[in-house]
Design a protein around this motif. Structure first.
Motif, mmCIF file in Angstrom:
data_model
loop_
_atom_site.group_PDB
_atom_site.id
_atom_site.type_symbol
_atom_site.label_atom_id
_atom_site.label_comp_id
_atom_site.label_asym_id
_atom_site.label_seq_id
_atom_site.Cartn_x
_atom_site.Cartn_y
_atom_site.Cartn_z
ATOM 1 N N ALA A 34 0.842 -1.188 0.000
ATOM 2 C CA ALA A 34 0.000 0.000 0.000
ATOM 3 C C ALA A 34 0.885 1.249 0.000
ATOM 4 C CB ALA A 34 -0.895 -0.008 1.234
ATOM 5 N N ASP A 35 0.351 2.348 -0.554
ATOM 6 C CA ASP A 35 1.106 3.591 -0.664
ATOM 7 C C ASP A 35 0.994 4.356 0.654
ATOM 8 O OD1 ASP A 35 2.555 5.682 -1.578
ATOM 9 O OD2 ASP A 35 0.920 6.586 -2.748
ATOM 10 N N ILE A 36 1.800 3.939 1.637
ATOM 11 C CA ILE A 36 1.778 4.535 2.958
ATOM 12 C C ILE A 36 3.195 4.983 3.308
ATOM 13 C CG2 ILE A 36 1.283 4.160 5.402
ATOM 14 C CD1 ILE A 36 -0.650 1.976 4.598
ATOM 15 N N LYS A 37 3.316 6.146 3.946
ATOM 16 C CA LYS A 37 4.620 6.638 4.361
ATOM 17 C C LYS A 37 4.960 6.083 5.735
ATOM 18 C CE LYS A 37 4.509 10.907 1.669
ATOM 19 N NZ LYS A 37 4.610 12.391 1.710
ATOM 20 N N TYR A 38 6.215 5.656 5.877
ATOM 21 C CA TYR A 38 6.658 5.030 7.120
ATOM 22 C C TYR A 38 7.810 5.807 7.727
ATOM 23 C CZ TYR A 38 3.869 0.875 6.068
ATOM 24 O OH TYR A 38 2.829 0.017 5.814
ATOM 25 N N VAL A 39 7.914 5.719 9.051
ATOM 26 C CA VAL A 39 9.044 6.287 9.782
ATOM 27 C C VAL A 39 9.837 5.129 10.379
ATOM 28 C CG1 VAL A 39 9.781 7.794 11.662
ATOM 29 C CG2 VAL A 39 7.730 8.363 10.330
ATOM 30 N N GLU A 40 11.168 5.154 10.205
ATOM 31 C CA GLU A 40 12.015 4.071 10.699
ATOM 32 C C GLU A 40 12.709 4.491 11.988
ATOM 33 O OE1 GLU A 40 15.387 0.911 9.104
ATOM 34 O OE2 GLU A 40 15.095 2.817 8.047
ATOM 35 N N TYR A 41 12.647 3.604 12.988
ATOM 36 C CA TYR A 41 13.316 3.827 14.267
ATOM 37 C C TYR A 41 14.337 2.718 14.480
ATOM 38 C CZ TYR A 41 9.121 6.673 14.932
ATOM 39 O OH TYR A 41 8.107 7.583 14.771
ATOM 40 N N LYS A 42 15.562 3.101 14.878
ATOM 41 C CA LYS A 42 16.610 2.115 15.095
ATOM 42 C C LYS A 42 17.197 2.261 16.495
ATOM 43 C CE LYS A 42 18.269 1.227 10.397
ATOM 44 N NZ LYS A 42 19.471 1.070 9.555
ATOM 45 N N GLY A 43 17.706 1.143 17.013
ATOM 46 C CA GLY A 43 18.320 1.194 18.325
ATOM 47 C C GLY A 43 18.752 -0.174 18.794
ATOM 48 N N GLU A 44 18.879 -0.342 20.108
ATOM 49 C CA GLU A 44 19.314 -1.610 20.676
ATOM 50 C C GLU A 44 18.568 -1.883 21.979
ATOM 51 O OE1 GLU A 44 23.415 -1.567 21.805
ATOM 52 O OE2 GLU A 44 23.273 0.346 22.871
ATOM 53 N N PRO A 81 3.901 3.314 10.303
ATOM 54 C CA PRO A 81 3.199 4.343 9.528
ATOM 55 C C PRO A 81 3.244 5.678 10.261
ATOM 56 C CG PRO A 81 1.930 2.314 9.554
ATOM 57 C CD PRO A 81 3.066 2.116 10.518
ATOM 58 N N GLU A 82 3.499 6.742 9.526
ATOM 59 C CA GLU A 82 3.716 8.035 10.170
ATOM 60 C C GLU A 82 2.485 8.576 10.878
ATOM 61 O OE1 GLU A 82 4.935 10.826 7.230
ATOM 62 O OE2 GLU A 82 3.029 10.792 6.131
ATOM 63 N N ASP A 83 1.310 8.032 10.599
ATOM 64 C CA ASP A 83 0.097 8.513 11.265
ATOM 65 C C ASP A 83 -0.143 7.827 12.609
ATOM 66 O OD1 ASP A 83 -0.494 6.052 10.230
ATOM 67 O OD2 ASP A 83 -2.466 6.617 9.428
ATOM 68 N N LEU A 84 0.798 6.974 13.048
ATOM 69 C CA LEU A 84 0.635 6.267 14.325
ATOM 70 C C LEU A 84 1.594 6.802 15.386
ATOM 71 C CD1 LEU A 84 0.206 2.545 13.175
ATOM 72 C CD2 LEU A 84 -1.567 4.189 13.818
ATOM 73 N N LEU A 101 6.767 1.353 26.024
ATOM 74 C CA LEU A 101 7.258 2.709 25.851
ATOM 75 C C LEU A 101 6.452 3.438 24.784
ATOM 76 C CD1 LEU A 101 11.086 1.903 25.750
ATOM 77 C CD2 LEU A 101 9.855 2.943 27.669
ATOM 78 N N PRO A 102 6.262 4.760 24.940
ATOM 79 C CA PRO A 102 5.590 5.529 23.879
ATOM 80 C C PRO A 102 6.487 5.625 22.663
ATOM 81 C CG PRO A 102 6.458 6.998 25.558
ATOM 82 C CD PRO A 102 6.650 5.604 26.089
ATOM 83 N N LEU A 103 5.890 5.715 21.500
ATOM 84 C CA LEU A 103 6.671 5.802 20.269
ATOM 85 C C LEU A 103 7.545 7.053 20.263
ATOM 86 C CD1 LEU A 103 7.088 4.180 17.692
ATOM 87 C CD2 LEU A 103 5.314 5.556 16.601
#
Length: 426
Positions: A34-44, A81-84, A101-103
């Protein structure tokens, strides 16, 4: 009653390694997201007490079906998804207290999550009244229809397959796959389509042997004990095992029985391991088990179907893991991992070659799916598939799009970079 070994051999044949000098290619199949914009989070994710990385920690976006898992270095990549932005994420793993944890806590890079070890002493009073491990396992099997998904679903999963020769990474295959998951109370097998796939291999380090893992994503999908009970813990096979209680634990902050199991008949390669059973619902939530292959001749006959002349090939260690996740009171397959060590003993060489083959798959998204149309719009792969050898993708930074994957280990990523440079020089 049928011989249980017949079923065990049938299962292990789905995990065969083929050694040959032939290379088999397969196509990757298109599946439009689907044509949805995503935000990527990285860590450990690390141990709060000593800072050590925690592998196989499960990160789940609450009130959604999005999830991922940490690699052996404790690192993760989570695409949302950036709307979440108001969502929360729960992090859980065996032996540690879960944390939500909160996003907004997460960052694009460098997110550090510390988990506290579970130190609570668990007693029989805490863990209700189970006293007979075999009866508990029988209850677990009897409640399959009640505890696991009863509707068919469409799952998006990430699959990774790596091969090491000694300490060197020599091959990496990855794929985003779509799984048409049939209900747990249905005899129908699951269906799989490859959405995207990529592979890099340093064939020079493989000498004259090409190590082939037959089955691809099915290797880890068939580890779903509660869907494929006929392979290991079929109800009629309970008599074939010895069951004993181990110390109880907690998973996802829920009391959990730990049952050790061992196959009684040791004439062929035989299974042993641990079952983690939710104390309140008698649900299998995790299993860690192995196949004893001390009998090299029997193991070679079972697993090795092709090999070069002048070489003896046999497995020396096989370990498996399966984890389940819960949604709205129903459990489903979430993660599977197979680790296999093989030895190639050449007749005219002083030293053996030892290969370590790891395959793992994590479900990163799923949805109920009523229609049968999906099966008509994709190319389904065969359970005997051998992962692709010649698939593009490592040059394309956007190749994986919005799909959640397991963050590459540093050593694996270094191996990919080295192979890419070598290919570019050529």
């Amino acid at each position: 009653m049928r011989n249980p070994k017949t079923f065990l051999n049938g299962y292990t044949r789905t995990l065969l390694l083929i050694f040959s000098m032939l290379f088999i290619a397969a196509e990757s199949f298109a599946f439009q997201p689907a044509d949805i914009k995503y935000v990527e989070y990285k860590g450990e994710v690390v141990n709060a007490r000593n800072g050590r990385p925690i592998s196989s920690a499960y990160l789940a976006l609450n009130n959604s079906n999005i999830s991922t898992i940490t690699n052996s270095d404790g690192e993760f990549s989570l695409k949302v998804p950036e709307d979440l932005i108001e969502a929360t994420v729960t992090i859980s793993v065996l032996g540690f207290q879960s944390k939500t944890l909160p996003l907004t806590y997460f960052k694009g890079q460098g997110t550090r999550i510390e988990l506290e070890e579970t130190v609570e002493e668990l007693t029989e009073v805490n863990l209700y009244k189970a006293t007979n491990p075999r009866l508990l396992v029988e209850e677990m099997l009897a409640k399959k229809d009640e505890n696991y998904l009863s509707d068919q679903s469409l799952m998006t999963s990430f699959y990774r397959e790596t091969i090491k020769k000694g300490w060197s990474n020599v091959s990496l295959s990855e794929a985003v796959v779509k799984i048409f998951k049939s209900p747990y109370n249905s005899p129908r097998k699951d269906l799989v389509s490859i959405y995207k796939a990529r592979k890099s291999t340093d064939y020079d380090k493989l000498d004259t042997v090409a190590v082939k893992l037959k089955g691809g994503p099915f290797n880890t999908l068939y580890l779903d004990m509660m869907k494929y009970t006929e392979y290991v813990l079929r109800p009629e096979m309970v008599d074939s095992y010895e069951f004993t209680f181990d110390d109880p634990t907690k998973i996802n902050d829920r009391f959990t029985y730990v049952v050790d199991f061992k196959e009684l008949d040791e004439s062929d390669p035989w299974y042993y391991g641990k079952l983690f059973i939710d104390a309140e619902t008698s649900t299998l939530v995790k299993a860690d088990y192995s196949l004893n292959v001390d009998d090299r001749n029997a193991a070679a006959k079972m697993f090795v179907k092709k090999k070069p002349g002048g070489a003896k090939v046999y497995p020396v260690e096989l370990n498996y893991q399966v984890d389940y996740a819960q949604d709205d009171g129903k459990w489903h397959y979430a993660y599977g991992k197979a680790q296999m060590d093989y030895v190639v003993n050449w007749k005219r060489k002083i030293f053996n070659s030892r290969y370590k083959i790891n395959s793992e798959m994590v479900v990163t998204d799923w949805q109920e799916y009523v229609s049968e149309d999906w099966k008509k719009s994709v190319d389904l792969i065969n359970p005997n598939i051998v992962m692709v050898d010649d698939v593009s993708g490592f040059y394309d930074a956007e190749f994986w799009g919005s799909n959640n994957i397991i963050e590459p280990e540093k050593s694996i990523q270094n191996a990919i970079d080295k192979i890419k440079r070598k290919m570019k020089d050529e």
